[in-house]
Design an enzyme around this catalytic site. Structure first.
Site, PDB file in Angstrom:
ATOM      1  N   GLY A 107       4.040   4.693  -0.864  1.00 23.66           N
ATOM      2  CA  GLY A 107       5.726   4.839  -0.386  1.00 23.66           C
ATOM      3  C   GLY A 107       5.548   3.462   0.221  1.00 23.66           C
ATOM      4  CE  LYS A 114      11.619  -7.299   7.353  1.00 28.34           C
ATOM      5  NZ  LYS A 114      10.482  -6.566   6.940  1.00 28.34           N
TER       6      LYS A 114
END
Lengths: 340, 340
Positions: A212, A230
């Site tokens: 995941g 970011k």
């Protein structure tokens, strides 16, 4: 805020649910130690309904409803309104703060940027986990916040709740930050770490997807685009300078081979996807860094950032970079920092 | 504080001079970016004189005088008072904040604890680089500060100005810190790093002494006592729990041999002098830690701390642990955090 802070959550995926769980599980601790009580009065999703209850929604019932697939599973009660237009809900609800945690769009920042503007215009603070509005529309939103006397906080957008923004803006106030360089994408750091353990790129990616850490389409991570997003935020937060994605030199990790990894190891170095930003610009690319560098020790899905400062030299923060609870804490930290 | 904050510096060694240099060199930046102007009105030393000038002392003249051996070298001028009793000076001067940076005494905390009490009683904030009063008399001083409505701040006492206290108390507010473990003594970390490079303990110690990292009598560092003192402070800051030196299990690095270092390396580990504190207690002892631990990458005189938290998991801060400018920044950071 008086006795309690009323919240509207826009987006109710892993992160929004993480914040809700924290508010539920730590209600007593937050009230006793931080004099904070968060009450969710509205939750809005784009495809799973909206809810507004001026008297406050039940967090267990919210989590139960979304666990069954839709906010429409939330039981009927007096004064409960359902399935409103999201912008109208943001403007007209009684929340003190809007928590924006819908999906990030680094190109347009939308529709989240409009949600944030509506919140600020209607006199509500905004805290974000969504990176898009900060990367794309920070200056405009900040001007709006200044105009309406509200705050726009975004600790959760970089390194989840690990407080890299607050470290730079508050704890290091008085230092001049010359440069930030960091490992800002956990998926690629996990893949590189697994490749050091002998896996091929393809196997390491499959491993990350199985756990995941990586999406079915991993492009945003492995191309470096997530880390670039970011950096756009850090450029604003640290240097008050707007950059666009096109201005960032970007190289992902897809070209790194097991032979590259092994050559680095033989030289006492490690490959890391390093994101850098300074007043002069920014870049994302794989770099070989010596094992004596604090960033070299950052393994797995962990993130880290080193601020190069004038008075302290390098200051490095290492911590979680993803996760519902971890990102939920970033939102909570911003809520705690709002003026009472 | 109105336009400027008036400061009394008690102690004017490397750290006090470091703060003075920062106030001088960054005066414009601090005024423009932090809306802060620090004015030194008093400086007191135990053997090199005291000065009090309600109109403000000249920092270049202060640094020149102390460079020539004594504050008595500061030139005469109207309203300048010299060689007062330190407690009287603290009580009667016009300072808004007293900066305590005299020599640390971990046993009694004196005379600094009395200086801090006098400052708080006479309506002045206190910021400390001196570890003694916080380790020994924190509860009493904090109660006094609460009574007089003043603040008692001590960022500079652990990891110099690297903001480990502010990270724990402010940026991580809302998280529960379960444990702190760190490398809190740069001298011993430097020695262990040099031993990994092949030096014997004696040669590494001599090296550290030559570079000024270790004192002529290195006992406080190599026995672990300095790190224990910092744990006493962290126990108060993180867990509101007073410990005494005798309650801490302490083992220094003097028993570590090159063979130990080599055995650790062969197992993919490094020896570090690890200081730990939790609600249950604390210890300082050499530990073998895996190279995947962020603390393992901390080389030379650098310090680091890992906070184990409920919501974020481990959060690690790495940075300078000593130095006049670095510790001076810790004092400045506290001054910036005082209520205006």
């Amino acid at each position: 805020m008086g006795e309690r802070m009323k919240l509207a959550l826009i987006g109710f995926g892993v992160v929004g649910q993480g914040l809700a769980r924290i508010l539920l599980d730590k209600a007593d601790e937050l009230r006793n130690e931080q004099q904070f009580t968060g009450e969710i009065v509205a939750v809005a999703t784009r495809s799973r309904g909206t809810l507004y209850q001026p008297n406050g929604l039940s967090i267990p019932k919210l989590l139960d409803a979304i666990g069954r697939g839709s906010l429409n599973q939330y039981p009927d009660e007096a004064r409960l309104a359902r399935n409103q237009d999201i912008l109208t809900l943001i403007r007209e609800c009684s929340a003190d703060a809007v928590v924006e945690c819908t999906h990030t769009d680094f190109q347009s920042g939308q529709p989240a940027a409009d949600y944030c503007a509506a919140a600020l215009e209607s006199g509500k603070h905004v805290v974000l986990a969504n990176k898009g509005p900060v990367a794309v529309a920070y200056a405009e939103l900040r001007a709006l916040a200044a105009k309406t006397g509200k705050r726009l906080l975004f600790e959760a957008t970089v390194m989840a709740g690990t407080p890299c923004i607050r470290l730079a803006q508050t704890a290091l106030a008085g230092c001049r930050i010359e440069e930030a360089r960091g490992i800002l994408n956990g998926t690629t750091n996990y893949i590189l770490t697994q490749m050091e353990g002998g896996l091929s790129y393809a196997d390491a990616l499959a491993d990350a997807q199985r756990l995941g850490y990586a999406e079915a389409d991993p492009t945003a991570d492995v191309s470096g685009r997530d880390a670039v997003g970011k950096l756009l935020i850090l450029s604003q937060a640290l240097f008050n300078r707007k950059l666009t994605i096109d201005q960032v030199a970007m190289t992902g990790i897809t070209g790194i081979t097991p032979a590259d990894i092994e050559a680095a190891r033989a030289a006492g170095e490690r490959y890391k996807l390093i994101a850098r930003v300074s007043r002069e610009g920014c870049s994302v690319r794989p770099e070989r860094i010596p094992t004596s560098d604090p960033l070299a020790a950052v393994s797995g899905a962990t993130n880290a950032i080193t601020y190069q400062t004038d008075l302290l030299g390098p200051v490095t923060l290492v911590g979680a970079g993803a996760g519902g609870i971890q990102t939920g804490f970033g939102l909570l930290a911003d809520l705690l920092a709002l003026p009472q």
